[in-house]
Design an enzyme around this catalytic site. Structure first.
Site, PDB file in Angstrom:
ATOM      1  N   CYS A   9      32.432  54.772  98.352  1.00 34.78           N
ATOM      2  CA  CYS A   9      32.700  55.215  96.980  1.00 34.78           C
ATOM      3  C   CYS A   9      32.112  54.177  96.032  1.00 34.78           C
ATOM      4  O   CYS A   9      31.238  53.388  96.430  1.00 34.78           O
ATOM      5  CB  CYS A   9      34.190  55.439  96.741  1.00 34.78           C
ATOM      6  SG  CYS A   9      35.216  53.961  96.956  1.00 34.78           S
ATOM      7  N   ASN A  12      35.151  50.792  96.240  1.00 33.50           N
ATOM      8  CA  ASN A  12      35.749  50.482  97.557  1.00 33.50           C
ATOM      9  C   ASN A  12      37.180  49.949  97.415  1.00 33.50           C
ATOM     10  O   ASN A  12      37.615  49.114  98.200  1.00 33.50           O
ATOM     11  CB  ASN A  12      34.885  49.502  98.375  1.00 33.50           C
ATOM     12  CG  ASN A  12      35.315  49.329  99.827  1.00 33.50           C
ATOM     13  OD1 ASN A  12      35.166  48.268 100.406  1.00 33.50           O
ATOM     14  ND2 ASN A  12      35.857  50.359 100.442  1.00 33.50           N
ATOM     15  N   CYS A  14      39.663  52.535  95.879  1.00 32.77           N
ATOM     16  CA  CYS A  14      40.519  53.732  95.774  1.00 32.77           C
ATOM     17  C   CYS A  14      40.219  54.760  96.862  1.00 32.77           C
ATOM     18  O   CYS A  14      41.022  54.977  97.770  1.00 32.77           O
ATOM     19  CB  CYS A  14      40.354  54.375  94.395  1.00 32.77           C
ATOM     20  SG  CYS A  14      40.908  53.343  93.027  1.00 32.77           S
ATOM     21  N   ARG A  15      39.048  55.437  96.771  1.00 29.09           N
ATOM     22  CA  ARG A  15      38.792  56.577  97.651  1.00 29.09           C
ATOM     23  C   ARG A  15      38.354  56.192  99.059  1.00 29.09           C
ATOM     24  O   ARG A  15      38.916  56.666 100.050  1.00 29.09           O
ATOM     25  CB  ARG A  15      37.723  57.496  97.010  1.00 29.09           C
ATOM     26  CG  ARG A  15      38.203  58.194  95.767  1.00 29.09           C
ATOM     27  CD  ARG A  15      37.060  58.797  94.980  1.00 29.09           C
ATOM     28  NE  ARG A  15      36.226  57.766  94.366  1.00 29.09           N
ATOM     29  CZ  ARG A  15      35.161  57.988  93.625  1.00 29.09           C
ATOM     30  NH1 ARG A  15      34.771  59.243  93.425  1.00 29.09           N
ATOM     31  NH2 ARG A  15      34.485  56.998  93.087  1.00 29.09           N
ATOM     32  N   SER A  16      37.323  55.332  99.169  1.00 32.09           N
ATOM     33  CA  SER A  16      36.792  55.065 100.527  1.00 32.09           C
ATOM     34  C   SER A  16      37.772  54.292 101.418  1.00 32.09           C
ATOM     35  O   SER A  16      37.789  54.532 102.632  1.00 32.09           O
ATOM     36  CB  SER A  16      35.415  54.398 100.484  1.00 32.09           C
ATOM     37  OG  SER A  16      35.441  53.168  99.814  1.00 32.09           O
ATOM     38  N   ASP A 122      37.116  60.632  91.018  1.00 28.89           N
ATOM     39  CA  ASP A 122      37.464  59.217  90.916  1.00 28.89           C
ATOM     40  C   ASP A 122      38.858  59.101  90.290  1.00 28.89           C
ATOM     41  O   ASP A 122      39.046  59.477  89.136  1.00 28.89           O
ATOM     42  CB  ASP A 122      36.415  58.531  90.033  1.00 28.89           C
ATOM     43  CG  ASP A 122      36.664  57.044  89.883  1.00 28.89           C
ATOM     44  OD1 ASP A 122      37.747  56.580  90.283  1.00 28.89           O
ATOM     45  OD2 ASP A 122      35.776  56.362  89.368  1.00 28.89           O
TER      46      ASP A 122
HETATM   47  P1  4NP Z   1      36.723  54.033  93.827  1.00 34.45           P
HETATM   48  O1  4NP Z   1      37.376  53.984  92.376  1.00 34.45           O
HETATM   49  O2  4NP Z   1      35.226  54.174  93.635  1.00 34.45           O
HETATM   50  O3  4NP Z   1      37.332  55.255  94.441  1.00 34.45           O
HETATM   51  O4  4NP Z   1      37.125  52.743  94.526  1.00 34.45           O
HETATM   52  C1  4NP Z   1      36.989  53.063  91.389  1.00 34.45           C
HETATM   53  C2  4NP Z   1      37.460  51.769  91.443  1.00 34.45           C
HETATM   54  C3  4NP Z   1      37.110  50.861  90.462  1.00 34.45           C
HETATM   55  C4  4NP Z   1      36.296  51.265  89.419  1.00 34.45           C
HETATM   56  C5  4NP Z   1      35.812  52.553  89.370  1.00 34.45           C
HETATM   57  C6  4NP Z   1      36.157  53.467  90.370  1.00 34.45           C
HETATM   58  N1  4NP Z   1      35.968  50.347  88.388  1.00 34.45           N
HETATM   59  O5  4NP Z   1      35.288  50.749  87.437  1.00 34.45           O
HETATM   60  O6  4NP Z   1      36.355  49.185  88.468  1.00 34.45           O
END
Ligand code: 4NP
Length: 155
Positions: A9, A12, A14-16, A122
């Site tokens: 994602c 790294n 939240c989703r992955s 997201d």
């Molecule tokens: P992820 O979510 O891609 O599912 O881990 C996010 C985590 C952090 C951020 C964006 C999306 N950020 O902008 O810090």
């Protein structure tokens, strides 16, 4: 030799990490190696987001031991399947591939869903509900991936 699967994602956190934790529950880890990474470098070395840790825990999965790392071109050499959570991440991974063999390893994790539903949203800027619906999407995607992988290894 084990089959290696990488979940990717943006952050790294939240989703992955959820996808990694869920798939690990569904496959034979003697035969299948599962990891996750982010296309961005914002959170390297950090634990998953507390909301991802909490929703995983609610479903009996402990992802608190994971640590964030960034996707690199080297990952194309090590992994057989690379699953992107959304189209932006898919495009960013594809742009790093050296050839069509590497490109063929990359899929949207929801690629078998209808075109309008192929992205895992997201959840970072939303509420806890978003994490539960992301968990449900990833659980069904990983069920399908696990069936295919387990069949390949005849387990
Ligand atoms: P992820 O979510 O891609 O599912 O881990 C996010 C985590 C952090 C951020 C964006 C999306 N950020 O902008 O810090």
């Amino acid at each position: 030799m084990s089959t290696k699967v990488l979940m990717v994602c943006l952050g790294n956190i939240c989703r992955s990490p959820l996808a990694e934790g869920i798939l690990k529950e569904k496959v034979d880890l003697d035969n299948i190696y599962v990891d996750s990474a982010g296309t961005a470098n914002y959170h390297i070395g950090k634990q998953p987001d507390p909301r991802s840790i909490a929703v995983a825990k609610k479903h009996g999965i402990d992802i608190s031991g994971q640590r964030c790392r960034q996707f690199t071109k080297e990952d194309f050499k090590h992994f057989d399947y690379i699953y992107a959570m959304d189209k932006d991440n898919y495009n960013n991974i594809m742009a790093l591939a050296n050839n069509s063999i590497e490109q063929q390893k990359v899929k949207l994790i929801l690629h078998h869903m209808p075109p309008s539903e192929q992205e895992v949203p997201d959840p970072y800027y939303g509420g806890d509900d978003g994490f539960e619906s992301v968990f449900q999407l990833l659980d069904s995607a990983c069920e399908k991936i696990a069936q295919d992988l387990n069949q390949k290894h005849c387990v």
